[in-house]
Scaffold this motif. Structure first.
Motif, PDB file in Angstrom:
ATOM      1  N   SER A  11       0.836  -1.189   0.000  1.00  0.00           N
ATOM      2  CA  SER A  11       0.000   0.000   0.000  1.00  0.00           C
ATOM      3  C   SER A  11       0.876   1.246   0.000  1.00  0.00           C
ATOM      4  O   SER A  11       1.821   1.335   0.788  1.00  0.00           O
ATOM      5  CB  SER A  11      -0.901   0.009   1.236  1.00  0.00           C
ATOM      6  OG  SER A  11      -1.799  -1.079   1.216  1.00  0.00           O
ATOM      7  N   VAL A  12       0.544   2.171  -0.884  1.00  0.00           N
ATOM      8  CA  VAL A  12       1.281   3.430  -0.962  1.00  0.00           C
ATOM      9  C   VAL A  12       0.302   4.572  -1.178  1.00  0.00           C
ATOM     10  O   VAL A  12      -0.833   4.356  -1.616  1.00  0.00           O
ATOM     11  CB  VAL A  12       2.327   3.437  -2.101  1.00  0.00           C
ATOM     12  CG1 VAL A  12       3.420   2.435  -1.836  1.00  0.00           C
ATOM     13  CG2 VAL A  12       1.671   3.177  -3.435  1.00  0.00           C
ATOM     14  N   GLN A  13       0.771   5.766  -0.894  1.00  0.00           N
ATOM     15  CA  GLN A  13      -0.033   6.955  -1.153  1.00  0.00           C
ATOM     16  C   GLN A  13       0.122   7.374  -2.612  1.00  0.00           C
ATOM     17  O   GLN A  13       1.120   7.025  -3.264  1.00  0.00           O
ATOM     18  CB  GLN A  13       0.405   8.090  -0.231  1.00  0.00           C
ATOM     19  CG  GLN A  13       0.103   7.837   1.232  1.00  0.00           C
ATOM     20  CD  GLN A  13       0.433   9.034   2.102  1.00  0.00           C
ATOM     21  OE1 GLN A  13       1.173   9.928   1.709  1.00  0.00           O
ATOM     22  NE2 GLN A  13      -0.128   9.061   3.301  1.00  0.00           N
ATOM     23  N   PRO A  14      -0.844   8.096  -3.131  1.00  0.00           N
ATOM     24  CA  PRO A  14      -0.704   8.620  -4.499  1.00  0.00           C
ATOM     25  C   PRO A  14       0.607   9.382  -4.659  1.00  0.00           C
ATOM     26  O   PRO A  14       1.003  10.140  -3.771  1.00  0.00           O
ATOM     27  CB  PRO A  14      -1.913   9.542  -4.644  1.00  0.00           C
ATOM     28  CG  PRO A  14      -2.930   8.965  -3.719  1.00  0.00           C
ATOM     29  CD  PRO A  14      -2.140   8.449  -2.537  1.00  0.00           C
ATOM     30  N   ASN A  82       6.348   4.231 -10.608  1.00  0.00           N
ATOM     31  CA  ASN A  82       6.489   5.562 -10.008  1.00  0.00           C
ATOM     32  C   ASN A  82       5.215   6.370 -10.239  1.00  0.00           C
ATOM     33  O   ASN A  82       4.386   6.018 -11.085  1.00  0.00           O
ATOM     34  CB  ASN A  82       7.680   6.290 -10.619  1.00  0.00           C
ATOM     35  CG  ASN A  82       8.996   5.582 -10.371  1.00  0.00           C
ATOM     36  OD1 ASN A  82       9.185   4.913  -9.348  1.00  0.00           O
ATOM     37  ND2 ASN A  82       9.931   5.706 -11.316  1.00  0.00           N
ATOM     38  N   SER A  83       5.089   7.438  -9.505  1.00  0.00           N
ATOM     39  CA  SER A  83       3.932   8.339  -9.654  1.00  0.00           C
ATOM     40  C   SER A  83       2.629   7.554  -9.641  1.00  0.00           C
ATOM     41  O   SER A  83       1.758   7.756 -10.495  1.00  0.00           O
ATOM     42  CB  SER A  83       4.057   9.152 -10.953  1.00  0.00           C
ATOM     43  OG  SER A  83       5.258   9.891 -10.969  1.00  0.00           O
ATOM     44  N   THR A  89      -4.550   0.803  -8.528  1.00  0.00           N
ATOM     45  CA  THR A  89      -4.890  -0.232  -7.557  1.00  0.00           C
ATOM     46  C   THR A  89      -5.408  -1.476  -8.254  1.00  0.00           C
ATOM     47  O   THR A  89      -6.373  -1.411  -9.026  1.00  0.00           O
ATOM     48  CB  THR A  89      -5.933   0.292  -6.562  1.00  0.00           C
ATOM     49  OG1 THR A  89      -5.356   1.359  -5.798  1.00  0.00           O
ATOM     50  CG2 THR A  89      -6.387  -0.825  -5.620  1.00  0.00           C
ATOM     51  N   ALA A  90      -4.761  -2.612  -8.005  1.00  0.00           N
ATOM     52  CA  ALA A  90      -5.109  -3.862  -8.681  1.00  0.00           C
ATOM     53  C   ALA A  90      -4.248  -4.990  -8.120  1.00  0.00           C
ATOM     54  O   ALA A  90      -3.290  -4.741  -7.378  1.00  0.00           O
ATOM     55  CB  ALA A  90      -4.872  -3.740 -10.186  1.00  0.00           C
ATOM     56  N   SER A 115      -3.701   4.615  -2.195  1.00  0.00           N
ATOM     57  CA  SER A 115      -4.772   5.322  -1.497  1.00  0.00           C
ATOM     58  C   SER A 115      -4.178   6.299  -0.501  1.00  0.00           C
ATOM     59  O   SER A 115      -3.134   6.040   0.098  1.00  0.00           O
ATOM     60  CB  SER A 115      -5.665   4.322  -0.776  1.00  0.00           C
ATOM     61  OG  SER A 115      -6.625   4.978   0.026  1.00  0.00           O
ATOM     62  N   SER A 116      -4.896   7.408  -0.327  1.00  0.00           N
ATOM     63  CA  SER A 116      -4.463   8.369   0.678  1.00  0.00           C
ATOM     64  C   SER A 116      -5.168   8.113   1.993  1.00  0.00           C
ATOM     65  O   SER A 116      -4.916   8.784   2.978  1.00  0.00           O
ATOM     66  CB  SER A 116      -4.741   9.791   0.196  1.00  0.00           C
ATOM     67  OG  SER A 116      -6.102   9.941  -0.144  1.00  0.00           O
TER      68      SER A 116
END
Length: 116
Positions: A11-14, A82-83, A89-90, A115-116
């Motif tokens: 999981s990462v932030q935008p 990146n970015s 998401t998948a 997701s933030s």
């Protein structure tokens, strides 16, 4: 027996980055086109990127953000992402396809959530 094992999801932030890895065994790595696919809930599985003999393919939605590469000595294919955007998401799947044949293998998938 062919095995493809993905790792590196999470999981990462935008705007963040992740690097997926797929370790391959049981076949001659250099004879296969290696690809990453993804499938979001309710959507069909789509090809994200491929690499074979140094030539690459990217889906329009990831061009300029994702990079596919291989380490042939370690029979591993990578996807540097990146970015990242929420629409990335998948579940991401590694695929190996023997060029000129119908031999086609899949990994078990790794979840990527942006997701933030």
């Amino acid at each position: 027996q062919v095995h493809l094992v993905e790792s590196g999801g999470g999981s990462v932030q935008p705007g963040g980055s992740l690097r997926l890895s797929c370790g391959a065994s049981g076949f001659r790595f250099s004879d296969y086109a290696m690809s990453w696919y993804r499938q979001a809930p309710g959507n069909e599985r789509e090809r994200v990127a491929s690499i074979y003999e140094g030539s690459t393919y990217y889906a329009d939605s990831v061009k300029g953000r994702f990079t596919i590469s291989t380490d042939n000595a370690k029979n591993t294919v990578f996807l540097q992402m990146n970015s990242l955007k929420p629409e990335d998401t998948a579940i991401f799947y590694c695929n190996a396809r023997a060029v000129g044949t119908n031999n086609n293998y899949w990994g078990q998938g790794t979840q990527v959530t942006v997701s933030s």
